[in-house]
Design an enzyme around this catalytic site. Structure first.
Site, PDB file in Angstrom:
ATOM      1  N   LYS A 143       0.845  -1.205   0.000  1.00 51.62           N
ATOM      2  CA  LYS A 143       0.000   0.000   0.000  1.00 51.62           C
ATOM      3  C   LYS A 143       0.872   1.244   0.000  1.00 51.62           C
ATOM      4  O   LYS A 143       2.040   1.219   0.414  1.00 51.62           O
ATOM      5  CB  LYS A 143      -0.942   0.032   1.207  1.00 51.62           C
ATOM      6  CG  LYS A 143      -0.276  -0.005   2.589  1.00 51.62           C
ATOM      7  CD  LYS A 143       0.129   1.343   3.156  1.00 51.62           C
ATOM      8  CE  LYS A 143       0.892   1.220   4.469  1.00 51.62           C
ATOM      9  NZ  LYS A 143       1.711   2.339   4.843  1.00 51.62           N
ATOM     10  N   ALA A 154       3.694  -1.542   4.273  1.00 55.88           N
ATOM     11  CA  ALA A 154       2.843  -2.518   4.971  1.00 55.88           C
ATOM     12  C   ALA A 154       3.099  -3.963   4.539  1.00 55.88           C
ATOM     13  O   ALA A 154       2.166  -4.758   4.425  1.00 55.88           O
ATOM     14  CB  ALA A 154       1.361  -2.172   4.818  1.00 55.88           C
ATOM     15  N   ALA A 177       0.619  -7.099   5.017  1.00 58.06           N
ATOM     16  CA  ALA A 177       0.152  -7.852   3.847  1.00 58.06           C
ATOM     17  C   ALA A 177       0.345  -9.348   4.090  1.00 58.06           C
ATOM     18  O   ALA A 177      -0.561 -10.153   3.813  1.00 58.06           O
ATOM     19  CB  ALA A 177       0.921  -7.414   2.601  1.00 58.06           C
ATOM     20  N   ASP A 231      -2.699  -1.733  10.008  1.00 60.54           N
ATOM     21  CA  ASP A 231      -2.724  -1.747   8.540  1.00 60.54           C
ATOM     22  C   ASP A 231      -3.224  -3.072   7.974  1.00 60.54           C
ATOM     23  O   ASP A 231      -3.392  -3.198   6.760  1.00 60.54           O
ATOM     24  CB  ASP A 231      -1.299  -1.511   7.981  1.00 60.54           C
ATOM     25  CG  ASP A 231      -0.811  -0.092   8.193  1.00 60.54           C
ATOM     26  OD1 ASP A 231      -1.617   0.760   8.626  1.00 60.54           O
ATOM     27  OD2 ASP A 231       0.378   0.165   7.934  1.00 60.54           O
TER      28      ASP A 231
END
Ligand code: ATP
Length: 314
Positions: A25, A116, A120, A152
């Protein structure tokens, strides 16, 4: 979260191995409010998923095993602190089963790069283990587990574009009306996210202001930025990009100022430190402009476009 969910339905057939693709991201807006009594900051965080992916594979195993491959893999812990391992353990606990899985992470997202990557991998591990173990957890259950794992992580599950309020985990999807083309300039070595927040607080106090939530307005989404995303207007999005952590990241890593200048000189519409850095994101007018800029930058750089889907089983 409530008590552990019921047993895994036996009718679902376990599968042999599952690979899930998860996006990086970029924060196109990161407005940082004051520090709350719990130590977190209130945020208005506009996330945009980009087509730079890690792949998380879950395969049958006895006990929990973790392996990783990729250029930056030396910075990825291969023990229980890895966010993917924590995700597998949290899911198993929730459904009262043993976390028997071999997780393999193929990393393309820079480690500690403000994109992130760990989040992820956590979202990817949840989706992969859910399929491997035949759980079929409801989406809301997976999102609740994501929010427990990190601010996140929910966005990594859903992808696209979203406004994150609170610590960033209270998500509202946002419309994206076109494709945006980026170049990500990667730095050698990462930056610690908590350290960057501490530096942001320090800069606020040093400037004579307060860093406390009680003294600062609650951050909100920038309407011009939300409109630019919805319109697919790269010029307007470039003008609206903002990151309250940028000064702190550049303060801790002064070389980022030269990277930002090189991208602008190389034709980017705009440049911004991605999240807590040190990756720098440049927005370009077209895919060809992004390829040209990636080739021209002195640092390692990847072109990638957005929006990208969230965690996707392949
Ligand atoms: P964010 O943008 O969410 O602040 P980041 O992209 O800057 O995060 P990550 O790549 O998520 O940072 O890694 C931060 C730290 O988390 C790493 O230095 C590493 O020690 C640890 N970590 C735990 N799990 C992982 C993982 N699966 N991949 C990478 N790092 C991980």
């Amino acid at each position: 979260m409530g008590p552990a969910a019921g047993p895994v339905p036996r009718s679902r057939k376990p599968v042999s191995a599952v690979t899930v693709r998860v996006p990086a991201k970029v924060n196109v807006q990161l407005t940082v409010g004051g520090r709350r009594p719990d130590g977190f900051h209130d945020l208005a965080n506009v996330f945009l998923a980009v087509g730079l992916y890690d792949h998380v594979t879950a395969a049958p195993a006895e006990g929990l095993r973790l392996t990783a491959e990729g250029r930056d893999v030396a910075g990825v812990p291969l023990d229980g602190t890895n966010l993917a391992a924590r995700a597998a353990v949290a899911l198993a606990k929730r459904y009262g089963i043993e976390p028997d899985v071999h997780l393999h992470i193929a990393k393309a997202i820079p480690v500690a790069g403000g994109m992130a990557g760990g989040s992820a991998d956590a979202a990817g591990a949840l989706v992969a283990c859910d399929a491997l173990w035949g759980i079929g957890a409801p989406r809301e259950e997976l999102l609740a587990l994501c929010a427990e794992l990190g601010s996140d992580v929910p966005f990594s599950l859903v992808g696209g574009a979203a406004l994150g309020l609170g610590r960033g985990e209270r998500l509202t999807p946002l419309e994206v009306g076109g494709e945006f083309h980026w170049v990500f300039a990667l730095a050698e070595g990462g930056l610690s996210t908590p350290e960057v927040y501490r530096e942001c607080d320090r800069l606020r106090r040093a400037g004579g202001g307060s860093d406390l939530a009680a003294d600062l307005p609650v951050p909100v989404a920038d309407p011009a930025l939300v409109a630019a995303l919805a319109a697919g207007d790269a010029v307007a999005l470039g003008a609206a990009l903002s990151n309250d952590l940028q000064a702190a990241a550049v303060g801790l890593r002064p070389g980022l100022a030269a990277t930002l200048a090189a991208g602008r000189a190389g034709g980017a519409l705009a440049g911004i430190v991605s999240g807590s850095g040190p990756t720098v994101a440049f927005l370009c007018a077209s895919a060809s402009a992004a390829s040209a800029l990636a080739a021209a930058l002195p640092t390692r750089a990847h072109p990638a476009s957005s929006p990208a889907p969230g965690a996707t089983p392949l």
